[in-house]
Enzyme design. Structure first.
Site, mmCIF file in Angstrom:
data_model
loop_
_atom_site.group_PDB
_atom_site.id
_atom_site.type_symbol
_atom_site.label_atom_id
_atom_site.label_comp_id
_atom_site.label_asym_id
_atom_site.label_seq_id
_atom_site.Cartn_x
_atom_site.Cartn_y
_atom_site.Cartn_z
ATOM 1 N N MET A 100 0.794 -1.218 0.000
ATOM 2 C CA MET A 100 0.000 0.000 0.000
ATOM 3 C C MET A 100 0.831 1.275 0.000
ATOM 4 S SD MET A 100 -3.185 -1.295 2.320
ATOM 5 C CE MET A 100 -4.184 -2.675 1.719
ATOM 6 N N ARG A 209 9.376 -4.129 -7.136
ATOM 7 C CA ARG A 209 9.087 -5.259 -6.253
ATOM 8 C C ARG A 209 9.454 -6.625 -6.837
ATOM 9 N NH1 ARG A 209 8.719 -2.775 -1.372
ATOM 10 N NH2 ARG A 209 7.266 -1.014 -1.483
#
Length: 255
Positions: A100, A209
């Site tokens: 998030m 990521r």
């Protein structure tokens, strides 16, 4: 309260069970999508063709491939936003706290510990997870753990989860509100969320990521969020193969 062995079960035990379930996996399901390479093409061509841009979609596939590559290479990013993918993700809470941090082009809805009793499903890394950090912050690597270290991690985390969930259940039994009782639970608890994004925001996520040999800019993600990224990437590659190929060909840098 018992504790089940390490498992990758996708269907955790309900809260009426006395067992704590340990998992080492994450799951990602593409729930719905409106995403194709043609979304990029008509969005890009409207700048020169106006309303006739739709008519160009079926013309000259190689030219379309070249246009997508040009947009990616020269970082004309907005045409990659005219699409949508919604994923259902099951992963430990600590993964979602990292997830998030990606705010632009993403929408999230996560299950709530205020409104439902949280399930006794927790994360323990399996034998493939590198355990030992070597080096200083900003310049370190992870290396394999020993069998003894892996055993210790599984036993210590398992015992900690057992105690935490027992405390959570005790608070609930005393009539304490779920939103208060959940404070007893650790970030290794599994949660689930819907995450919606477009191709541009997903490319930015993947650039940070995941580790990849084609990436121009190296990234050093935590392995657990990388596992989520890899599963999302596989779904996106199937939906938008020309865009995905251009992303890789241009160093996996989001336009």
């Amino acid at each position: 309260m018992g504790r089940t062995p390490l498992t990758s079960a996708d269907d955790p035990k309900p809260s009426t069970s006395t067992d704590v379930t340990l998992r080492s996996d994450v799951t990602v399901e593409l729930v719905k999508s409106s995403a194709s390479d043609s979304d990029v093409l008509f969005a890009a061509r409207v700048s020169t063709l106006g309303e006739q841009s739709i008519e160009e979609l079926q013309k000259d596939p190689e030219r379309s491939k070249g246009l997508i590559n040009y947009l990616m290479r020269d970082r004309h990013g907005s045409p990659f936003e005219h699409n949508s993918m919604t994923f259902l993700v099951s992963a430990p809470i600590f993964v979602f706290r990292e997830f998030m941090r990606h705010r632009v082009g993403w929408s999230y809805n996560e299950e709530s510990g205020r409104y439902r009793e949280l399930q006794p499903v927790f994360y323990v890394p399996d034998a493939s997870r590198k355990l030992v950090q070597e080096g200083r912050p900003g310049k370190y690597v992870f290396v394999e753990g020993t069998p003894a270290q892996h055993s210790t991690v599984q036993n210590v985390l398992g015992d900690s989860y057992h105690q935490a969930y027992e405390a959570y259940q005790k608070l609930l039994a005393e009539g304490v509100a779920r939103e208060v009782a959940r404070a007893a639970l650790p970030v290794g608890l599994y949660s689930s969320m819907y995450a919606t994004c477009n191709a541009r925001s997903l490319m930015h996520f993947l650039g940070l990521r995941t580790q990849h040999e084609l990436a121009k800019v190296p990234s050093f993600p935590q392995r657990e969020i990388e596992m989520v990224g890899e599963k999302m990437e596989a779904e996106w590659a199937r939906l938008m193969p020309l865009t995905y190929a251009a992303f890789n060909a241009n160093g996996r840098v989001a336009p």
